[in-house]
Design a protein around this motif. Sequence first.
Motif, short mmCIF file in Angstrom:
data_model
loop_
_atom_site.label_atom_id
_atom_site.label_comp_id
_atom_site.label_asym_id
_atom_site.label_seq_id
_atom_site.Cartn_x
_atom_site.Cartn_y
_atom_site.Cartn_z
N MET A 291 0.95 -1.41 -0.15
CA MET A 291 -0.10 -0.01 -0.02
C MET A 291 0.74 1.20 0.04
N SER B 62 -6.67 0.32 -6.13
CA SER B 62 -7.78 -0.33 -5.83
C SER B 62 -7.85 -1.61 -5.73
N ASP C 99 -5.36 -3.65 -4.77
CA ASP C 99 -4.43 -3.77 -3.73
C ASP C 99 -5.59 -3.87 -2.46
N ARG C 100 -6.34 -2.81 -2.21
CA ARG C 100 -7.09 -2.79 -1.15
C ARG C 100 -8.33 -3.64 -1.38
N TYR C 101 -8.79 -4.12 -2.53
CA TYR C 101 -9.77 -5.22 -2.76
C TYR C 101 -9.34 -6.48 -2.20
N ILE D 236 -9.03 -6.51 1.62
CA ILE D 236 -10.02 -6.70 2.30
C ILE D 236 -10.98 -7.97 1.91
N TYR E 131 -3.33 -12.49 0.69
CA TYR E 131 -2.76 -11.20 0.35
C TYR E 131 -1.22 -11.03 0.07
#
Length: 165
Positions: A57, A117, A119-121, A124, A130
Amino acid sequence: MPNSSSISEFLLLALADTRQLQLLHFWLLLGIYLAALLGNGLISTAVACDHRLHTPMYFFLLNLALLDLGCISTTLPKAMANALWHTRAISYTGCAAQVFFFFFFYSAEYSLLTIMSYDRYVAICKPLHYGTLLGSRACATMAAAAWVLAFVPVVSTAALRGCSQ
């Protein structure tokens, strides 16, 4: 006698006609530019110096800060110079360079925001995967792709422009 003319410079639309407003615009643009330099410089320094921030991130955030520095440095210095020196002209090559870098940095920024986006998907929705999906090699490849693929629309547009002449 053939009719021939060449364009050597463009005249930019002035923000204001009075000298006091032009100086006000210069100081406002300078404040915005310095705030952007300071903010993105602090982000870059913090991510580069703190080893706890060497995660995907923050790696993408570092790239975004560098792209943002490029974006703001493309147009604002010329606008500030025009406001300060009471000029309106920009050379044809200067304008072409600004357009090239403007499209390059913004297309790279949009690509990087798409990657961020994703990466965040993954963080989460697939937290157990991950580490395997977004390892350091995958992050570096995706960031490099964002930077390199930004040339594609710019170069293809320039090639099409060159073919039409």
